[in-house]
Design an enzyme around this catalytic site. Structure first.
Site, PDB file in Angstrom:
ATOM      1  N   ASP A 250       0.786  -1.096   0.268  1.00 28.97           N
ATOM      2  CA  ASP A 250      -0.164   0.079   0.257  1.00 28.97           C
ATOM      3  C   ASP A 250       0.719   2.037  -0.385  1.00 28.97           C
ATOM      4  OD1 ASP A 250      -3.576   0.515   0.787  1.00 28.97           O
ATOM      5  OD2 ASP A 250      -1.819   2.257   1.135  1.00 28.97           O
ATOM      6  N   CYS A 340     -13.353  -0.448  -8.293  1.00 32.60           N
ATOM      7  CA  CYS A 340     -14.946  -0.276  -7.346  1.00 32.60           C
ATOM      8  C   CYS A 340     -15.179   1.045  -7.994  1.00 32.60           C
ATOM      9  CB  CYS A 340     -14.144   0.373  -6.178  1.00 32.60           C
ATOM     10  SG  CYS A 340     -13.441   1.096  -5.844  1.00 32.60           S
TER      11      CYS A 340
HETATM   12  N1  SAH Z   1      -8.137  -3.888  -0.289  1.00 28.85           N
HETATM   13  C1  SAH Z   1      -8.545  -2.953   1.016  1.00 28.85           C
HETATM   14  C2  SAH Z   1      -9.445  -1.763   0.746  1.00 28.85           C
HETATM   15  C3  SAH Z   1      -8.616  -1.058  -0.152  1.00 28.85           C
HETATM   16  S1  SAH Z   1      -8.871   0.784  -1.214  1.00 28.85           S
HETATM   17  C4  SAH Z   1      -8.964  -3.810   1.905  1.00 28.85           C
HETATM   18  O1  SAH Z   1      -9.816  -4.950   1.762  1.00 28.85           O
HETATM   19  O2  SAH Z   1      -9.433  -3.307   3.392  1.00 28.85           O
HETATM   20  C5  SAH Z   1      -7.129   1.240  -1.531  1.00 28.85           C
HETATM   21  C6  SAH Z   1      -6.238   1.563  -1.321  1.00 28.85           C
HETATM   22  O3  SAH Z   1      -5.252   1.122  -1.669  1.00 28.85           O
HETATM   23  C7  SAH Z   1      -5.768   2.524  -0.322  1.00 28.85           C
HETATM   24  O4  SAH Z   1      -5.398   2.024   1.637  1.00 28.85           O
HETATM   25  C8  SAH Z   1      -4.711   4.245  -0.860  1.00 28.85           C
HETATM   26  O5  SAH Z   1      -3.820   4.139   0.533  1.00 28.85           O
HETATM   27  C9  SAH Z   1      -4.167   2.245  -1.604  1.00 28.85           C
HETATM   28  N2  SAH Z   1      -3.415   2.655  -2.633  1.00 28.85           N
HETATM   29  C10 SAH Z   1      -3.794   4.000  -3.583  1.00 28.85           C
HETATM   30  N3  SAH Z   1      -3.074   4.317  -4.640  1.00 28.85           N
HETATM   31  C11 SAH Z   1      -2.181   3.197  -4.556  1.00 28.85           C
HETATM   32  C12 SAH Z   1      -0.472   3.154  -5.557  1.00 28.85           C
HETATM   33  N4  SAH Z   1      -0.998   3.712  -6.096  1.00 28.85           N
HETATM   34  N5  SAH Z   1       0.124   2.480  -4.730  1.00 28.85           N
HETATM   35  C13 SAH Z   1      -0.289   1.411  -3.554  1.00 28.85           C
HETATM   36  N6  SAH Z   1      -1.783   1.882  -2.548  1.00 28.85           N
HETATM   37  C14 SAH Z   1      -2.119   2.496  -3.263  1.00 28.85           C
END
Ligand code: SAH
Length: 396
Positions: A250, A340
Site C-alpha cells: 500500500d 470499484c
Molecule cells: N483492499 C483494501 C481496500 C483497498 S482501498 C481492503 O480490503 O480493505 C485502496 C488502497 O489503495 C488505499 O489503502 C490506498 O492507500 C491505496 N493506494 C492508492 N493508490 C495506490 C498506489 N498507487 N499504490 C499503492 N497503494 C495505493
C-alpha cells in the site's frame, strides 16, 4: 411546495423509478426552493411524477424520496425508511459467523439518496452526500440512535462529492456519547481496528466482506500478493486461511501499520508477512524485473473512475496493473481483481482484464464473478448502485 416541470419526453427515467432528475431535463421551476427543500417533480403536462429534494448547485438537481404523491417527507418518513433499512441488516449481526459491522443504509438503493450509514460495533458512522440529506441531517442523526442500540453517531461528511452539491466538508461526533476514534470490529471471525475519524470512506471497506471470506478459502498453502492492502482486510484473511506467505502493498505506511496491528490483534504470526510501503504500479514492475512470482494476487485499487467520463483513462490504469499481475502468476495461479469505479461497468471491466491477459501473453479463465456484499444492495431501479465488480481469474 415548489414544483419542478420537466421538458416534454424527459419523464421516462422517473417512470422507471430511477431516482435522479438531471438539470438538463428541467423546463422550469415554480417557486424558489432552497437547498435540500422538498419539491414535486411534474411532467410537461403538470402530472405528478415524484417528490424529492432540490439541489440547486448539483447536476443531479432533484433526488427522489418517493414516487407516491401521498408520502409526506417528515420525521415519520425517515423513521420508516431507516427502520426498514436497518431491520434488513439484522440477520448479519446474528447469523454465524458473527459480524459486528455492516452497512446499515446504502443511499439510493435503500430509498435514501445521498445517505450512507455504516455500523462499527457500538458506533454508527453517517456520511451525508446530498443536499436533501443535509437538510434532514439532525433528524436522521436522532433517529439513528433511537432505531439502533448504538451508543453514538459520528459524521464523516468529508467526501469530495459534497462539493458538487455545494456543501462544506464536515467531520466529527454528532450524537450520543463521545468516544474513541478507533473502534474494534469483528468480520468473519477476524478482529479489525477501524479508524472512524481518519480512515478511508467511513473507516473500513465493508463492501469486500464476502470477497475477503472467499480469499481466505483460496489462500491455503499459497504465496499471496495483496495489492492496495489498506488495513490488511484481504491479507489477514489469506493469513487466517493458511497462506504460506503474504506480501501486502500500500502507498500508505499508516494503513500498513494499522494492518500489522490488526494482525497482532488476531494473534496471527508475523514471520511470513511482509508489509511493503510503495506504489503498486512500481512495485509490480520491480517484481517483474526481479522475476518474482506468486500463486494468488489480489488487486483492489481505489476508484480510478468515479464517473463514466474518466472511464477511458481509468481503463489504462486497470489494464496496466492487471497485465503486470498476470505476468507474476505461476501457472495455475489465481488473480482476484476488482474495480470499484462506478464509471466502469462489469462488462467493460472484463474486457480490460481480457486485454491485459492478451498483452501479457497468458491464457486465462474466469472462475468466478464477485460483487459487493449484500449489505450494499442494488435497487433494480438504480443500476448505478452496482459499483463493485470482481473476477477470479486462473492462469492456465
Ligand atoms: N483492499 C483494501 C481496500 C483497498 S482501498 C481492503 O480490503 O480493505 C485502496 C488502497 O489503495 C488505499 O489503502 C490506498 O492507500 C491505496 N493506494 C492508492 N493508490 C495506490 C498506489 N498507487 N499504490 C499503492 N497503494 C495505493
Amino acid at each position: 411546495m415548489s414544483n419542478i416541470f420537466l421538458k416534454p419526453g424527459r419523464e421516462k427515467a422517473l417512470l422507471r423509478r430511477h431516482p435522479w432528475v438531471f438539470s438538463g431535463a428541467i423546463a422550469r421551476v415554480k417557486g424558489n426552493p432552497g437547498v435540500g427543500e422538498t419539491v414535486d417533480v411534474m411532467d410537461s403536462d403538470g402530472g405528478f411524477l415524484a417528490r424529492g429534494a432540490y439541489s440547486p448547485q448539483s447536476q443531479i438537481r432533484v433526488r427522489v424520496w418517493s414516487f407516491d404523491p401521498g408520502t409526506h417527507i417528515d420525521e415519520g418518513f425517515f423513521r420508516q425508511r431507516l427502520g426498514t433499512s436497518i431491520a434488513n441488516r439484522y440477520p448479519l449481526f446474528i447469523d454465524a459467523p458473527p459480524q459486528t459491522a455492516a452497512r446499515l443504509v446504502h443511499a439510493e438503493s435503500d430509498g435514501l439518496p445521498g445517505l450512507v450509514v455504516d455500523r462499527y460495533a457500538d458506533t454508527l458512522v453517517m456520511q451525508v452526500l446530498s443536499a436533501g440529506v443535509e437538510r434532514w441531517r439532525e433528524t436522521i442523526a436522532d433517529l439513528l440512535l433511537v432505531l439502533t442500540n448504538a451508543r453514538r453517531v459520528y459524521e464523516r461528511s468529508d467526501a469530495e462529492v459534497r462539493k458538487l452539491e455545494g456543501l462544506p466538508l464536515r467531520v466529527g461526533h454528532i450524537r450520543g456519547e463521545a468516544g474513541p476514534e478507533r473502534v474494534q470490529i469483528e468480520e468473519n471471525g477476524l478482529e479489525f481496528w477501524v479508524d472512524i475519524s481518519k480512515g478511508h470512506k467511513t473507516g473500513f471497506y465493508l463492501d469486500q466482506r464476502l470477497n475477503r471470506a472467499r480469499v481466505r478459502e483460496l489462500a491455503a498453502g499459497q504465496e499471496v500478493l495483496d495489492c492496495f492492502s489498506y488495513s490488511g482486510g484481504f491479507a489477514l484473511n489469506a493469513l487466517a486461511g493458511g497462506a504460506a506467505s503474504i506480501t501486502a502493498v500500500d502507498s500508505s505506511s499508516d494503513a500498513l501499520a494499522l494492518a500489522d496491528e490488526n494482525r497482532a490483534l488476531n494473534g496471527l504470526p508475523a514471520d511470513h508477512v511482509h508489509w511493503l510501503t510503495g506504489d503498486v504500479f512500481q512495485v509490480l514492475r520491480s517484481f517483474r524485473d526481479q522475476a518474482r512470482d506468486f500463486d494468488l494476487i489480489i488487486l483492489d485499487p481505489p476508484k480510478f473512475a468515479p464517473t463514466s467520463s474518466q472511464a477511458q483513462k481509468a481503463a489504462r490504469g486497470y489494464k496496466d496493473i492487471n497485465l503486470l499481475a498476470l505476468k507474476l502468476l505461476r501457472p495455475g495461479g489465481l488473480l482476484v481483481t476488482f474495480s470499484c469505479s462506478g464509471g466502469i461497468l462489469a462488462e467493460f471491466f472484463q474486457k480490460i482484464v481480457a486485454d491485459a491477459a492478451l498483452d501479457a501473453g497468458v491464457d486465462a479463465q474466469i472462475l468466478e464473478h464477485l460483487e459487493q456484499s449484500p449489505d450494499h444492495p442494488v435497487a433494480l431501479n438504480f443500476p448505478e448502485g452496482a459499483y463493485l465488480k470482481g473476477l477470479v481469474v486462473k492462469v492456465v
